[in-house]
Design a protein around this motif. Structure first.
Motif, PDB file in Angstrom:
ATOM      1  N   PHE B  35       0.850  -1.192   0.000  1.00  0.00           N
ATOM      2  CA  PHE B  35       0.000   0.000   0.000  1.00  0.00           C
ATOM      3  C   PHE B  35       0.884   1.240   0.000  1.00  0.00           C
ATOM      4  O   PHE B  35       1.981   1.247   0.558  1.00  0.00           O
ATOM      5  CB  PHE B  35      -0.883   0.062   1.260  1.00  0.00           C
ATOM      6  CG  PHE B  35      -1.931  -1.004   1.337  1.00  0.00           C
ATOM      7  CD1 PHE B  35      -1.673  -2.200   1.999  1.00  0.00           C
ATOM      8  CD2 PHE B  35      -3.187  -0.809   0.783  1.00  0.00           C
ATOM      9  CE1 PHE B  35      -2.645  -3.178   2.093  1.00  0.00           C
ATOM     10  CE2 PHE B  35      -4.167  -1.785   0.883  1.00  0.00           C
ATOM     11  CZ  PHE B  35      -3.886  -2.980   1.526  1.00  0.00           C
ATOM     12  N   GLN B  37       0.538   5.072   1.378  1.00  0.00           N
ATOM     13  CA  GLN B  37      -0.246   6.051   2.123  1.00  0.00           C
ATOM     14  C   GLN B  37       0.218   7.428   1.699  1.00  0.00           C
ATOM     15  O   GLN B  37       1.368   7.816   1.945  1.00  0.00           O
ATOM     16  CB  GLN B  37      -0.116   5.874   3.628  1.00  0.00           C
ATOM     17  CG  GLN B  37      -1.081   6.771   4.404  1.00  0.00           C
ATOM     18  CD  GLN B  37      -1.205   6.399   5.853  1.00  0.00           C
ATOM     19  OE1 GLN B  37      -0.234   6.063   6.520  1.00  0.00           O
ATOM     20  NE2 GLN B  37      -2.432   6.437   6.380  1.00  0.00           N
ATOM     21  N   GLY B  41      -3.267  10.787   3.917  1.00  0.00           N
ATOM     22  CA  GLY B  41      -3.602   9.665   4.792  1.00  0.00           C
ATOM     23  C   GLY B  41      -4.319   8.520   4.116  1.00  0.00           C
ATOM     24  O   GLY B  41      -4.612   7.506   4.760  1.00  0.00           O
ATOM     25  N   GLN B  42      -4.613   8.649   2.847  1.00  0.00           N
ATOM     26  CA  GLN B  42      -5.328   7.574   2.147  1.00  0.00           C
ATOM     27  C   GLN B  42      -4.409   6.384   1.896  1.00  0.00           C
ATOM     28  O   GLN B  42      -3.241   6.557   1.538  1.00  0.00           O
ATOM     29  CB  GLN B  42      -5.851   8.069   0.810  1.00  0.00           C
ATOM     30  CG  GLN B  42      -6.931   9.108   0.926  1.00  0.00           C
ATOM     31  CD  GLN B  42      -7.352   9.601  -0.445  1.00  0.00           C
ATOM     32  OE1 GLN B  42      -6.533  10.034  -1.242  1.00  0.00           O
ATOM     33  NE2 GLN B  42      -8.639   9.512  -0.720  1.00  0.00           N
ATOM     34  N   LEU B  43      -4.964   5.194   2.063  1.00  0.00           N
ATOM     35  CA  LEU B  43      -4.230   3.953   1.787  1.00  0.00           C
ATOM     36  C   LEU B  43      -4.612   3.482   0.386  1.00  0.00           C
ATOM     37  O   LEU B  43      -5.747   3.078   0.142  1.00  0.00           O
ATOM     38  CB  LEU B  43      -4.582   2.882   2.812  1.00  0.00           C
ATOM     39  CG  LEU B  43      -3.952   3.042   4.187  1.00  0.00           C
ATOM     40  CD1 LEU B  43      -4.622   2.131   5.196  1.00  0.00           C
ATOM     41  CD2 LEU B  43      -2.457   2.768   4.136  1.00  0.00           C
TER      42      LEU B  43
END
Lengths: 112, 107
Positions: B35, B37, B41-43
Motif C-alpha cells: 500500500f 499512504q 492519509g489515504q491507503l
C-alpha cells in the motif's frame, strides 16, 4: 470503480462519549474489517467480520468496541466510552473471494 | 503473532532515481499487499501479490513466499511517489501491517 466509503471523515468527541463510525463496503464483498492508525504509527488490525459475526479480533478490540452490520450495506464500529488514547484514524476495509483488501478513506477521530 | 519487518524505515531519493523496498515476514501467509499512504492519509492499494511478480507502470513487486519476503521496486521516482509504503500480510482473516518505509522524493 467500486470503493469503500466511510463517514464521517472527521469526528470530534468528548472523553466518555459514545461514537459510531460508519462504513459502506464494496457491495459484493463478504469480509469486513476495521483498522486504526495512531498518528505517525503503523496501521493496526482491530477486527474482522464475516457471515454476520466476528471472525478475528485483536487485543485492542476490548469490551468498549463493538461492530455491527445493521442492514445489507452498512458496517459500523461503535466505541462506547471514548478515551483520549482512542484518538486515531479509523479505516474500514472489505475483501471478496479474490482476496486483497480495499480500504476506505478513513475517519479521523479526535477525543478531547 | 506474525512479525512484519520493512526496510529501510526512511528513504530520500532524487527525482528519477530507482529504489527497492523490502518486506520480511516471520510465517507463512495467505496474502500479501503493498500500500501507499499518501500525504492525505489515504491507503492506496498497489499490489496484491501473495507470490510471483507483478508490474504496474513504474512500480513492480516480487514475493518469494517460500523465503518469506517481498520487494517493491520503484523506478524513475517522481515527487508524487512520496509518502509511506506499507507491506501487509494476511494469515487467515488477520492482516498485519509493517511499520512502513517513509519515502521522500526531492526534485
Amino acid at each position: 470503480e467500486p470503493e469503500v466509503t466511510q463517514t464521517p471523515s472527521h469526528q470530534v468527541t468528548q472523553m466518555g462519549q459514545e461514537v459510531i463510525l460508519r462504513c459502506v463496503p464494496i457491495s459484493n464483498h463478504l469480509y469486513f474489517y476495521w483498522y486504526r492508525q495512531i498518528l505517525g504509527q503503523k496501521v493496526e488490525f482491530l477486527v474482522s467480520f464475516y457471515n454476520n459475526e466476528i471472525s478475528e479480533k485483536s487485543e485492542i478490540f476490548d469490551d468498549q468496541f463493538s461492530v455491527e452490520r445493521p442492514d445489507g450495506s452498512n458496517f459500523t464500529l461503535k466505541i462506547r466510552s471514548t478515551k483520549l488514547e482512542d484518538s486515531a484514524m479509523y479505516f474500514c476495509a472489505s475483501s471478496g473471494t479474490g482476496g486483497g483488501l480495499f480500504f476506505g478513506s478513513g475517519t479521523q477521530l479526535s477525543v478531547l | 503473532g506474525i512479525q512484519v519487518e520493512q526496510s529501510p524505515p526512511d528513504l530520500i531519493l532524487q527525482e528519477g532515481a530507482n529504489s527497492t523496498l523490502r518486506c520480511n515476514f516471520s510465517d507463512s501467509v495467505n496474502n500479501l499487499q503493498w500500500f501507499h499512504q499518501n500525504p492525505w492519509g489515504q491507503l492506496i492499494n498497489l499490489f496484491y501479490i501473495p507470490s510471483g511478480t507483478k508490474q504496474n507502470g513504474r512500480l513492480s513487486a516480487t514475493t518469494v513466499a517460500t523465503e518469506r519476503y517481498s520487494l517493491l521496486y520503484i523506478s524513475s521516482s517522481q515527487t508524487t511517489d512520496s509518502g509511506v509504503y506499507f507491506c501487509a500480510v494476511a494469515r487467515y482473516q488477520k492482516v498485519t501491517f509493517g511499520i512502513g518505509t517513509k519515502l521522500q522524493v526531492i526534485p
